[in-house]
Design an enzyme around this catalytic site. Structure first.
Site, short mmCIF file in Angstrom:
data_model
loop_
_atom_site.label_atom_id
_atom_site.label_comp_id
_atom_site.label_asym_id
_atom_site.label_seq_id
_atom_site.Cartn_x
_atom_site.Cartn_y
_atom_site.Cartn_z
N HIS A 1 0.83 -1.21 0.00
CA HIS A 1 0.00 0.00 0.00
C HIS A 1 0.87 1.26 0.00
CE1 HIS A 1 -3.32 -2.52 2.13
NE2 HIS A 1 -3.79 -2.18 0.94
N CYS B 1 -2.72 -0.01 9.77
CA CYS B 1 -3.69 -0.97 9.23
C CYS B 1 -4.73 -1.40 10.26
CB CYS B 1 -2.98 -2.22 8.74
SG CYS B 1 -1.58 -1.90 7.69
N1 GLY Z 1 -2.78 -9.22 4.50
C1 GLY Z 1 -3.10 -7.87 4.27
C2 GLY Z 1 -3.67 -7.67 2.93
O1 GLY Z 1 -3.10 -8.22 2.01
O2 GLY Z 1 -4.66 -7.03 2.72
#
Ligand code: GLY
Length: 262
Positions: free
Chosen positions: A160, A247
């Site tokens: 991200h 996250c």
């Molecule tokens: N494991 C986090 C994602 O890939 O969204």
């Protein structure tokens, strides 16, 4: 008051999505212990914690950040780029509806909250494997009426945009320059991660303090030397699931709260 939506670690976390990492065993008890310390750190930073209902069958459901982008005026429910993660948004939308009007990203748009970097009234959307131009344009349509600018950002080498760069102040970012060109954000202060700590660019800014993984001491030293207030948390287990500190929450301000945070 500042509150954080969170969700406990799923017992199926071992089946999480992985994009840039090799799968390795995750110690569920250790992950849960570390997650509890993360919740404590949020409270230490003056943030109320709003737990969502557990989702034991959704492996990535602890990573609530990806399911919503919240500003004062509206909560935008995302359409996560990984299809396995889309059911996570249902309970998030139900909870956020108690606080904000909702908007929703629709197909063909995809957007993960982990790709949305907010710096003041500018929101940068990383066009990663999880977020696309259609998702960006829908986010822009929802937020521009409230005075926000929504722009694309390029990112490579990680999951991200916020794996590569996070806001650590009004005009400051922490970044891994190998994954992102920090020039595109126009901020005056850039702290680069120590080159030995590539995944160390993810810090969570809450009430002027930084919740930050304990696994990156060299970068933490850089932050401390630059005058930042750092609250270290162990985050090694969820890092194996390609998750970091931003996250695990959706942090937002609310003048009143219909469900008292705990
Ligand atoms: N494991 C986090 C994602 O890939 O969204």
């Amino acid at each position: 008051m500042v509150v954080a939506l969170t969700r406990e670690v799923s017992p199926t976390i071992d089946s999480c999505e992985l994009t840039h990492l090799q799968r390795e065993p995750i110690d569920l008890e250790a992950a849960r212990r570390q997650h509890r310390l993360y919740l404590e750190a949020l409270r230490t930073c003056g943030c109320g914690v709003l737990p969502l209902k557990p989702e034991p069958d959704l492996p990535d459901s602890v990573f609530v950040e990806d399911t919503a982008v919240v500003v004062d005026e509206v909560a935008v429910i995302t359409r996560p780029g990984a299809p396995s993660r889309r059911p996570e948004t249902v309970s998030v939308a139900e909870k956020l509806a108690e606080f904000k009007p909702l908007a929703k990203i629709e197909a063909p748009g995809i957007l993960d909250g982990g790709d949305v970097l907010r710096i003041g009234h500018r929101l940068f959307v990383g066009l990663s494997s999880r977020s696309n131009q259609a998702g960006l344009q829908q986010l822009r349509l929802f937020l521009e009426p409230y005075g926000y600018e929504v722009e694309a950002a390029t990112v490579t080498g990680c999951l991200h945009l916020k794996s590569a760069v996070t806001a650590i102040g009004r005009d400051a970012v922490l970044a891994n320059p190998a994954w992102v060109d920090v020039g595109q954000f126009g901020v005056s202060t850039v702290i680069a991660v120590d080159p030995a700590e590539g995944p160390g660019a993810n810090a969570l800014l809450v009430n002027s303090r930084l919740i930050y993984p304990a696994e990156f001491p060299l970068t933490r030293r850089r932050l401390l030397n630059a005058g930042f207030d750092v609250v270290p948390v162990p985050a090694s287990e969820l890092a194996k699931a390609e998750g970091a500190v931003t996250c695990c929450s959706v942090v937002f301000s609310t003048p009143t709260s219909s469900a008292p945070p705990i």
